[in-house]
Design a protein around this motif. Structure first.
Motif, short mmCIF file in Angstrom:
data_model
loop_
_atom_site.label_atom_id
_atom_site.label_comp_id
_atom_site.label_asym_id
_atom_site.label_seq_id
_atom_site.Cartn_x
_atom_site.Cartn_y
_atom_site.Cartn_z
N UNK A 111 0.81 -1.23 -0.07
CA UNK A 111 -0.30 0.11 -0.03
C UNK A 111 0.76 1.59 0.16
N UNK A 112 2.67 0.69 0.19
CA UNK A 112 2.81 2.21 0.09
C UNK A 112 3.54 3.36 1.00
N UNK A 113 2.75 1.86 2.46
CA UNK A 113 3.36 3.03 3.33
C UNK A 113 4.63 2.09 4.03
N UNK A 114 6.04 2.87 3.57
CA UNK A 114 6.99 2.46 3.78
C UNK A 114 7.43 2.88 5.13
N UNK A 115 7.85 3.57 5.81
CA UNK A 115 7.66 4.07 7.17
C UNK A 115 7.22 2.75 7.57
N UNK A 116 5.94 2.09 7.57
CA UNK A 116 5.19 1.62 8.58
C UNK A 116 5.37 0.10 8.27
N UNK A 117 5.66 0.07 7.08
CA UNK A 117 5.59 -0.83 6.31
C UNK A 117 7.50 -2.10 6.87
#
Length: 321
Positions: free
Chosen positions: A208-214
């Motif tokens: 989903x492109x939530x890279x920091x959370x990923x």
């Protein structure tokens, strides 16, 4: 009487002649003494300049180019001692010229030294900040802008990650309400395999492109499930999350870690390939080419198979020797 007068006249004449012969010699002697004093003064100044230029003393100084000539023989009565005076004047002129050259050289050297010190001061780097603990190198801080994920409902980890020093971690900006809502809207799988669920949740965040959370979620997987079957996937995807978030230097650490930890791991070849990509993005062409070369040598089946498209895209435009 005339004879007596003539004798006295002769004596007077002889006296006058003697005085006339001695007078030039006395004048020359006085001039010579004056020149000698002047020469001694100049030589004293020259030695003082030499001590300033060569403060270390012996072996660093040099003698004047013109040395003292041998003392001339006394001039015969009635013969001017012009040769001795000329020699002294020549000697003195040479010493004065040498003193002038040495003084000019000293001033030039001091000027160059001042410029060099100014350049060194301008080029001196600022003091380096204190390095983070070793554990922080392998366990980055929570990415900036990441939403704090809900706590994991599994049993405590056998080996929790070490948090970096608080002073070395800047306080991230609070995420917007819309972002928090969007992250919470991503469903977290629930099954009998907690490690699988945690990895899949991290994958969904990355997708989903939530890279920091990923990155935050996948770091949990790496720390809490180091022996899980998905560990190679989790480490590689953790590197991808940092790379896609525009931090190739941090990503490279995880790619290299995953490759070296298990070269036969499920995503070891991916990590080696993306290590080259990360090095390319930080403009380290030498290390990028090294990673691509090792990728070709170690995983030839992936070069022509599963990762062919990614490999061709990664090496396009990279010039290796």
């Amino acid at each position: 009487m005339k004879t007596k007068f003539r004798s006295r006249g002769s004596l007077v004449a002889l006296a006058l002649l003697a005085m006339a012969a001695v007078a030039p010699s006395l004048a020359v002697a006085q001039a010579q003494e004056t020149v000698e004093n002047r020469l001694k003064r100049v030589e004293t100044e020259l030695r003082a300049v030499q001590r300033k230029v060569f403060p270390d003393g012996a072996g660093k100084t040099f003698a004047p180019e013109i040395t003292a000539a041998a003392a001339p023989a006394p001039a015969a009565v009635g013969t001017p001692a012009a040769g001795a005076v000329t020699d002294l004047l020549s000697r003195m002129d040479a010493v004065e010229q040498q003193l002038q050259r040495l003084t000019a050289q000293t001033e030039e050297n001091q000027n160059r030294l001042g410029k060099l010190e100014a350049r060194l001061t301008a080029l001196e780097p600022a003091p380096a900040p204190s390095p983070a603990p070793e554990a922080a190198a392998s366990t980055p801080a929570t990415p900036a802008g990441a939403v704090t994920l809900p706590p994991v409902t599994t049993k405590p980890a056998a080996k929790p990650a070490l948090a970096p020093a608080a002073s070395a971690t800047p306080t991230p900006a609070a995420p917007s309400a819309d972002r928090v809502a969007a992250v919470r809207a991503i469903e977290k799988p629930k099954s009998n395999d907690a490690g699988e669920d945690e990895y899949l949740y991290g994958y969904r965040l990355w997708e989903a492109k939530f890279y920091p959370e990923a990155a935050q979620q996948l770091q949990k997987v790496v720390d809490q499930y180091p022996r899980h079957k998905r560990i190679s996937y989790a480490r590689n995807l953790l590197g991808r999350a940092w790379l896609d978030d525009g931090k190739p230097g941090t990503a490279a650490q995880f790619f290299l870690q995953n490759y070296l930890a298990d070269k036969k791991g499920d995503r070891a070849s991916d990590s080696l390939l993306y290590l080259g990509v990360a090095m390319t993005r930080i403009k380290d062409t030498k290390r990028a080419c090294g990673a691509f070369q090792e990728f070709r040598a170690t995983y030839p089946q992936d070069v022509e198979g599963r990762l062919k498209t990614q490999y061709e895209a990664a090496t396009r435009g990279v010039k290796c020797d």
